[in-house]
Scaffold this motif. Structure first.
Motif, PDB file in Angstrom:
ATOM      1  N   PHE A  51       4.224  -0.128  11.470  1.00 32.35           N
ATOM      2  CA  PHE A  51       4.950   1.245  11.788  1.00 32.35           C
ATOM      3  C   PHE A  51       6.459   1.235  11.133  1.00 32.35           C
ATOM      4  CE2 PHE A  51       7.656   4.229  14.218  1.00 32.35           C
ATOM      5  CZ  PHE A  51       6.892   5.443  13.538  1.00 32.35           C
ATOM      6  N   PHE A  52       7.155   0.027  11.484  1.00 33.03           N
ATOM      7  CA  PHE A  52       8.515   0.139  10.870  1.00 33.03           C
ATOM      8  C   PHE A  52       8.723  -0.420   9.691  1.00 33.03           C
ATOM      9  CE2 PHE A  52       8.677   0.284  15.740  1.00 33.03           C
ATOM     10  CZ  PHE A  52       9.671   1.328  15.987  1.00 33.03           C
ATOM     11  N   ILE A  53       8.314  -1.602   9.531  1.00 34.36           N
ATOM     12  CA  ILE A  53       8.337  -2.289   8.036  1.00 34.36           C
ATOM     13  C   ILE A  53       7.009  -2.800   7.381  1.00 34.36           C
ATOM     14  CG2 ILE A  53      10.508  -3.435   8.665  1.00 34.36           C
ATOM     15  CD1 ILE A  53       9.100  -6.053   9.070  1.00 34.36           C
ATOM     16  N   GLY A  54       6.001  -1.484   7.410  1.00 31.15           N
ATOM     17  CA  GLY A  54       4.973  -1.539   6.812  1.00 31.15           C
ATOM     18  C   GLY A  54       4.840  -2.175   5.403  1.00 31.15           C
ATOM     19  N   PRO A  55       5.557  -1.384   4.452  1.00 30.77           N
ATOM     20  CA  PRO A  55       5.614  -1.615   3.009  1.00 30.77           C
ATOM     21  C   PRO A  55       5.991  -2.946   2.924  1.00 30.77           C
ATOM     22  CG  PRO A  55       6.830   0.463   3.317  1.00 30.77           C
ATOM     23  CD  PRO A  55       6.404  -0.206   4.802  1.00 30.77           C
ATOM     24  N   VAL A  56       7.039  -3.752   3.335  1.00 29.73           N
ATOM     25  CA  VAL A  56       7.380  -5.129   3.214  1.00 29.73           C
ATOM     26  C   VAL A  56       6.420  -5.995   3.556  1.00 29.73           C
ATOM     27  CG1 VAL A  56       9.302  -6.751   3.851  1.00 29.73           C
ATOM     28  CG2 VAL A  56       9.836  -4.502   3.318  1.00 29.73           C
ATOM     29  N   MET A  57       5.766  -5.534   4.935  1.00 28.31           N
ATOM     30  CA  MET A  57       4.853  -6.575   5.381  1.00 28.31           C
ATOM     31  C   MET A  57       3.471  -6.437   4.305  1.00 28.31           C
ATOM     32  SD  MET A  57       5.884  -7.989   7.730  1.00 28.31           S
ATOM     33  CE  MET A  57       4.370  -8.724   8.668  1.00 28.31           C
TER      34      MET A  57
ATOM     35  N   ILE B   1       3.085  -6.099   1.213  1.00 26.13           N
ATOM     36  CA  ILE B   1       3.650  -6.951   0.166  1.00 26.13           C
ATOM     37  C   ILE B   1       3.428  -8.442   0.377  1.00 26.13           C
ATOM     38  CG2 ILE B   1       5.509  -7.656  -1.725  1.00 26.13           C
ATOM     39  CD1 ILE B   1       5.965  -4.267  -1.569  1.00 26.13           C
ATOM     40  N   LEU B   2       4.242  -8.754   1.445  1.00 30.53           N
ATOM     41  CA  LEU B   2       4.550 -10.086   1.883  1.00 30.53           C
ATOM     42  C   LEU B   2       2.984 -10.771   2.260  1.00 30.53           C
ATOM     43  CD1 LEU B   2       7.856 -10.207   4.128  1.00 30.53           C
ATOM     44  CD2 LEU B   2       7.350 -11.094   1.808  1.00 30.53           C
ATOM     45  N   ALA B   3       2.184  -9.832   2.744  1.00 28.63           N
ATOM     46  CA  ALA B   3       0.993 -10.379   3.443  1.00 28.63           C
ATOM     47  C   ALA B   3      -0.143 -10.647   2.042  1.00 28.63           C
ATOM     48  CB  ALA B   3       0.270  -9.283   4.015  1.00 28.63           C
ATOM     49  N   ARG B   4      -0.092  -9.718   1.088  1.00 32.09           N
ATOM     50  CA  ARG B   4      -0.663 -10.202  -0.428  1.00 32.09           C
ATOM     51  C   ARG B   4      -0.079 -11.555  -0.868  1.00 32.09           C
ATOM     52  NH1 ARG B   4      -1.495  -6.156   2.245  1.00 32.09           N
ATOM     53  NH2 ARG B   4      -2.941  -4.425   1.363  1.00 32.09           N
ATOM     54  N   PHE B   5       1.204 -11.618  -1.035  1.00 36.36           N
ATOM     55  CA  PHE B   5       1.866 -12.893  -1.541  1.00 36.36           C
ATOM     56  C   PHE B   5       1.545 -13.954  -0.742  1.00 36.36           C
ATOM     57  CE2 PHE B   5       4.863  -9.878  -3.914  1.00 36.36           C
ATOM     58  CZ  PHE B   5       4.186 -10.226  -5.142  1.00 36.36           C
ATOM     59  N   SER B   6       1.464 -13.969   0.385  1.00 40.24           N
ATOM     60  CA  SER B   6       1.152 -15.148   1.429  1.00 40.24           C
ATOM     61  C   SER B   6      -0.096 -15.548   1.287  1.00 40.24           C
ATOM     62  CB  SER B   6       1.709 -14.965   2.742  1.00 40.24           C
ATOM     63  OG  SER B   6       0.604 -14.054   3.325  1.00 40.24           O
ATOM     64  N   GLU B   7      -1.288 -14.689   1.000  1.00 39.18           N
ATOM     65  CA  GLU B   7      -2.552 -14.762   0.916  1.00 39.18           C
ATOM     66  C   GLU B   7      -2.969 -15.466  -0.611  1.00 39.18           C
ATOM     67  OE1 GLU B   7      -4.291 -11.221   1.583  1.00 39.18           O
ATOM     68  OE2 GLU B   7      -4.130 -11.442   3.752  1.00 39.18           O
TER      69      GLU B   7
ATOM     70  N   ILE C 273       2.662   4.584  -0.604  1.00 33.63           N
ATOM     71  CA  ILE C 273       1.569   5.348   0.117  1.00 33.63           C
ATOM     72  C   ILE C 273       0.653   4.453   0.829  1.00 33.63           C
ATOM     73  CG2 ILE C 273      -0.480   6.605  -0.684  1.00 33.63           C
ATOM     74  CD1 ILE C 273       1.133   7.557  -3.295  1.00 33.63           C
ATOM     75  N   VAL C 274       0.421   3.336   0.491  1.00 35.71           N
ATOM     76  CA  VAL C 274      -0.640   2.457   1.034  1.00 35.71           C
ATOM     77  C   VAL C 274      -0.250   2.029   2.356  1.00 35.71           C
ATOM     78  CG1 VAL C 274      -2.104   0.332   0.712  1.00 35.71           C
ATOM     79  CG2 VAL C 274      -1.495   1.831  -1.109  1.00 35.71           C
ATOM     80  N   TRP C 275       1.044   2.022   2.626  1.00 35.40           N
ATOM     81  CA  TRP C 275       1.491   1.603   3.975  1.00 35.40           C
ATOM     82  C   TRP C 275       0.907   2.547   5.128  1.00 35.40           C
ATOM     83  CZ3 TRP C 275       4.692   3.363   7.883  1.00 35.40           C
ATOM     84  CH2 TRP C 275       5.597   4.595   7.424  1.00 35.40           C
TER      85      TRP C 275
END
Length: 72
Positions: free
Chosen positions: A21-27, A29-35, A51-53
């Motif tokens: 909810f609060f920092i969805g766009p950043v999370m 992106i970070l989730a994709r890079f961390s995987e 949009i995707v967030w």
């Protein structure tokens, strides 16, 4: 409440909902890079962060998983 999935770095469901909810766009992106999904992370960074967030938030809320369109 039923136990939901863990998707943002293995965090509990309620923490994932709050982060989405609060920092969805950043999370997202970070989730994709961390995987290790560099292409998906770059596409998300340049095109899908705004949009995707919203979809990620809705999916985390109801299913416990974030949207994965590209798995590369």
């Amino acid at each position: 409440m039923a136990k939901k999935g863990k998707d943002y770095f293995g965090l509990p469901w309620i923490i994932s909902v709050i982060l989405a909810f609060f920092i969805g766009p950043v999370m997202g992106i970070l989730a994709r890079f961390s995987e290790g999904k560099i292409i998906a992370g770059l596409l998300r960074l340049f095109f899908g962060w705004n949009i995707v967030w919203v979809l990620d938030f809705i999916l985390i809320l109801f299913t416990g998983k974030i949207l994965r369109v590209i798995n590369c």
